[in-house]
Motif scaffolding. Sequence first.
Motif: not given
Lengths: 322, 322, 322, 322
Positions: A273-278, A238-245
Motif C-alpha cells: 500500500q505504501g509504495i504506490w502512495a506518492l 497492460p492497458e486496462g490492468a487493475k491499478p496496483p493501489a
Amino acid sequence: MSKWLEESIEPGFRASYKLDKILASTTSEFQHVDLVDIEPFGRSLVIDGLLQSCRCDEFVYHECLVHPAMLMHPNPKTVYIGGGGEGSTAREVLRHKSVEKCVMVDIDKDVVQFCKDHLDENAEAFADKRLDLVISCAKAYLEQNDTKFDVIIMDLDDPLEGGPCYQLYSTEFYTFLKSKLNPGGIIVTQSGQSGIKQHTLVFTPIHNTLKSVFPNTVPYNQAIYSFLDEWGWNVALPEGAKPPAKFSPEEVDKLIEERISGELKFMDGCSWQGIWALSKVHRKSLAAETVVMSVNNKNHRFMCNPGIATIAEENAKRQKTA
Amino acid sequence: MSKWLEESIEPGFRASYKLDKILASTTSEFQHVDLVDIEPFGRSLVIDGLLQSCRCDEFVYHECLVHPAMLMHPNPKTVYIGGGGEGSTAREVLRHKSVEKCVMVDIDKDVVQFCKDHLDENAEAFADKRLDLVISCAKAYLEQNDTKFDVIIMDLDDPLEGGPCYQLYSTEFYTFLKSKLNPGGIIVTQSGQSGIKQHTLVFTPIHNTLKSVFPNTVPYNQAIYSFLDEWGWNVALPEGAKPPAKFSPEEVDKLIEERISGELKFMDGCSWQGIWALSKVHRKSLAAETVVMSVNNKNHRFMCNPGIATIAEENAKRQKTA
Amino acid sequence: MSKWLEESIEPGFRASYKLDKILASTTSEFQHVDLVDIEPFGRSLVIDGLLQSCRCDEFVYHECLVHPAMLMHPNPKTVYIGGGGEGSTAREVLRHKSVEKCVMVDIDKDVVQFCKDHLDENAEAFADKRLDLVISCAKAYLEQNDTKFDVIIMDLDDPLEGGPCYQLYSTEFYTFLKSKLNPGGIIVTQSGQSGIKQHTLVFTPIHNTLKSVFPNTVPYNQAIYSFLDEWGWNVALPEGAKPPAKFSPEEVDKLIEERISGELKFMDGCSWQGIWALSKVHRKSLAAETVVMSVNNKNHRFMCNPGIATIAEENAKRQKTA
Amino acid sequence: MSKWLEESIEPGFRASYKLDKILASTTSEFQHVDLVDIEPFGRSLVIDGLLQSCRCDEFVYHECLVHPAMLMHPNPKTVYIGGGGEGSTAREVLRHKSVEKCVMVDIDKDVVQFCKDHLDENAEAFADKRLDLVISCAKAYLEQNDTKFDVIIMDLDDPLEGGPCYQLYSTEFYTFLKSKLNPGGIIVTQSGQSGIKQHTLVFTPIHNTLKSVFPNTVPYNQAIYSFLDEWGWNVALPEGAKPPAKFSPEEVDKLIEERISGELKFMDGCSWQGIWALSKVHRKSLAAETVVMSVNNKNHRFMCNPGIATIAEENAKRQKTA
C-alpha cells in the motif's frame, strides 16, 4: 587513523562511511568494483563510485523492483533482466514458482564473475538451472534473439549525462521493448532517486518517457536508508490492468503466499500500500513533466549516450594511459 | 577553503553539508542555535547539534505531525503544543479554521525569540491572536493549569540518554496527559528516526509506551530527505475511532478542503495513504517491542532524565567554566 | 553537529579545522575575508580561501619575512611594503628604531579596514605616525612616485595561475624595483611553500627570477605549523654583501638588541642559523631551476596575470550574477 | 565515491589523504599494519593508526635519526637499534662502512615480516649479514645479553599515555642504557613532534629526561612534510664531546664522503647546520622543562606503561570479543 568511503550525494553534500575492510576489488573493462565492509551498512558492493547495494537493506530495493511486476502478471514464466549483474534481481525473480526461464543480460563479465565469487546471498540464484546468464549488451541481445518475455526488468544505472545506459531509457528503446513482450506482458525499470528534492532528476523523466509508449505506466517509490533517499521505479502495465493501489493487503499477501518460495523480508500486503502512495509533491512533478528521453534529442538535461562500444573504447584508452 | 557543517548520523556515518553562511546564532540557557544556509538544504535551523528543520522540506515533517491528528478529530477547538519553539507546528495548527486557541509551551525563551526574529515563514503564526505562547516546562504548565485540550501535540527532542525530554515520553507522563484531554481528544507525538535500520532506537519504544496508556495508538512514518531517513510519529486515538488507513483519499481531500486555510504542500488524500502503510520490517519490530519507558526504569536502553532543572544547572556550570 | 573549515592542501590532501566561531566576515572588491576561531590554531584570518595567518604562529612568518632584510641593511630608514594589508608586516618593520617612514601599499581597502578593525595585535602599528598606508596597486604606486627605499618587502599572494600577483614576481618587475632602491638597498619577497615536496612550485622559480636581476639573492625557509609545511623567502642583497649564514649568533643577537624595540618571539641569533641552512634536496632543486618568470612567457607552469583591473572586473561580474 | 585515510593530528585538526590502494594489511599480536598508496605521499606504511613512514620523505626522518650519532662517533662498529621494525633505520646504519654488527630488536615479528615482504627499499638491509634481527622486547634483550654498543638508536613510538613504550623513555631506562655503551658511546632517540605548538608534548620531556642521565644531551629537529610538523630527536654525547653545531659544513661533508656508502638524499654539511639551530621558542621551552619521566611518577602528563605483556593481553581480548 581511520579509513572512510566518501560519497558525493549532491553538490555540497557528502556522506562518509567508516571503511572497516576492503574485501575484494577488481577493475573490469567497464567499471571498478569493490566489496567492502562499512560500519553503518555492513557488507557493501561499490561499483564505479556508486554504493550499489548494502547487505543491510539491498532486499528493500530488489523486492520493490521485482515483486510488483511479477505479482501483477497472472503467470510469469519467462523473465528478462537487463543488467542486474549483482545477482540479487535474479534471486528475487527465481523465488517465483511460475518462472521457467530467466534471461539475465549484463555487459560486464568481470563484475558478474566478481559477484558470483563473493556474494554468498546470491549463490543459489547463480546456480539455478532456470537462469540463463548472458554477457552482452542488454539491447543487442534482444535484437539478436526472437524470444519474447512475460516480464522485462530493467536494472541499469541511471540515464545520466554521457552514461552508458542513456539510450536504454529512451522512447525508442521502450518502443522496441514492446515488441519483446508476450501478450499481457509487464515492464518495470528502476528509476533513480525519488525523494522530495531529487525526484525530478531522472524519476519523472523516466516515468514520462515510459508512459509515452505504455500509457498505463505507474510510478512508485520507497525510502532506502543506505541510498540516503527514497528510490523510484516505474511499471508499465497492460492497458486496462487493475491499478496496483487497488490490490488490497489481503490480496497481495495471498499472491505472495501462493506464488513465492521462502519468506520475503520487505514486501507484503501492507508494504504494498505504501509504495504506490506518492506524495502530493511527487504527483505534481509527475503531472508537470514534459521531457521524453530520446536518442535524438540532445538538448535536454541528459546527454545522449555515445554508445556502449564507445564507452568501452574510452575505458580501454584510459587504462592504457594510466 | 570551504566551510562545512558535519553531522554524525550514527557511528561510522557522517554527513557533511557545505556551509554557505551563518546568518545568526544564539546561546540560550539550554541550547545553542544557529540559523545557517547550507548548500544542499538551504536555510536551516540547527539546535544543539541537530539539523532541526530545513526550508526545503520542513513542511513534510510539520504537516505529518499536525494534520493527521487534527483531521481525525471531528472539531478541534483547543490545541496544546509541547515544545515546537520554532513556530512551524503552531503555523500548521492555526491553518485549521476550527481552532479557537492554541497553547504552545516551550522552555527556551531565547530560542523562541530567535525563531520569531528570523523565521519569516512563521511570522504570521507567531502574530496570530489564537496563539498563547508560554515559556515554561511542557509538563509544569499542564500541572499548573486546569485547561483540557482537544488535541495535544508533543514536538520534543528524542528521549535520548540523559536528554531533557526523556520523562515527557514516559508511561507516567502519558497517563497524566490523559487527564488533560477533552472527551474524544487525540494525542500525537514525534517519534524519531524510523527507517529500516534505526526504527527500534526510539520509534518502537515510544509506540509501545504510548500504547500502554492509549490502546488505540497508531504509528506512521514518512521519508524526510534532510533528515537522511524516514521519520516516525505515533497518534493516540480514542478507543473505537476509525483506523486512519480506512480514510479514503477522497475523504481526506474533502476534510482538508473544508477545514484548512491555504494549500498544503505535502499532505493530501494520496500522501495520507502512504504514511500509515508501514513495511513488514517495521510491523515486525513494533510487534516485538517490549520496552515501556518509565521514569522509574533506569535499566533499559534510555537513561532517565535528571530533570530539566538539572540540565539548566549543568549548562550554567558549563558556561561558567568555558 | 560541528562546523569545520576545510582546506585543500594539494590534490588528495585535505586539512580540516574545527571552526569554533566566525567572528567577522567581509567581501571586498577583490576578496572574501573571515576572521575565525579554529580549535587548533586559534584566532585566524582567512583571505579568499587561504589560511592567511593564525595567532598561534603568524609571528614566525612575519619575523622571518621582515627581520633578516632589515638587520642586514646597515641603517634602514625608508621601507616599502607591497601588500601586507593585515598589518603584521608593518608591525615588525616599525619595531626597528631606525625606520623613519614605512610605506605600505595594499590594493584592497576593505581588507585593510577589516584588519584595522579586528586585529588588536596590529593596532599600534596601524596608528604609528611613521606608517604611510596607501590603497593602490603595489606597482602603480611605485611608478607614480619618485621615492626610493632602503628596504622593499613584497608580501603578496603566490604567483599562481591566473592570480593577480603573477606580474609582481616577474623579471621585468624586479628590474623595475631595482630603480626604486637606494644604494645598498635590499629586497625580500615571500616565496611560498618550501617543504621537501612542494618547494619547486613557486619557491625555486621565484629564487631564480629574482636572481636573474639580483645575482646575490639568498633563499631561506622555516617550518610554519599552521601552514602545514615549510615556508620560503628570498632576499636580494647588494653585490659583495656578507652572506647571511656568516653572521654569528652573537652578531645577530647584538643587532637585534641594538636596533629592535621590544622582544622578538621567534628570531634570534640561533634561529637565524637555521633559516639559511637549506637541505641538500632544496639546494639541488635551486641549482636545477631554469624558469625565469616573465610577463611575456606564457608557456611555463604559471599563467600570466590578466591584470589586476581584469580581476576586479571579474569579481564585479560574479557579484552581479550571484 | 572516494576512499580516504583520516588522521587526527590534534583535537579539532584532521588530515585526510586520498587512499588510492591498500596493498597489504596484517594484524599482529600488537598492532595493525597497512601498506597503502595515498595520493599526496605515495606508498606509505600505517602502523596502528599512525602514518609511520611515506616513501616521499621517510629518508628525511631516518637520515636525521641515524647519521648525526653515527658521524659524531669516531668509529662506530657495533650498533643497537631498539624498535625500527620497518628496516629503514637499519638501512641507514648499514651504509656506514665501519659497522661490523647491527643488532635490531623489535617486539613485533609480524610487522617485521610484513616490512621484509613489502618494502623493497629495505630488502638489501634485511639481507645484510651484519644485521642481527631479534624479535624481543628492546629492554629485555639488553638485560639478557652482555654486549655493549658504540651507538644505541631508539626508534620507538612516542611515550604516550598507556602506550607500550613509556618505560623506554624513562630516567631508569636511560641509566640502564648507560651500562650498555662502550666508552665514548652515543645514544640517540626519536623524540616526537617538535613544531612550535606541539614541541612540549614529548620533545622537551624526553630531552630533559635523557639529560638527567647524560648531561651532554643535544636536541635537534627538522620539518617533515608527511608528518605535518617538525620532528625532534635527542642525542646523548660523551661529556666534553665537540658540540654538533661546531662541525663545519665541510667537516660533515668530508665525514659523509669517507664513511658512508652510496649517496645520502637529505643529509649533508649544510642540512646539518639547520637541524641543530633550534628556534628561540624551542630553546625557551627546553630551558623551562622540569619533567623527568620515570617509571615511578604516575602523576605527570604521561601515563605509565602497564607493561608490554598487558598490552598484548588486551589486544588478545579485543580480538576474541570482536
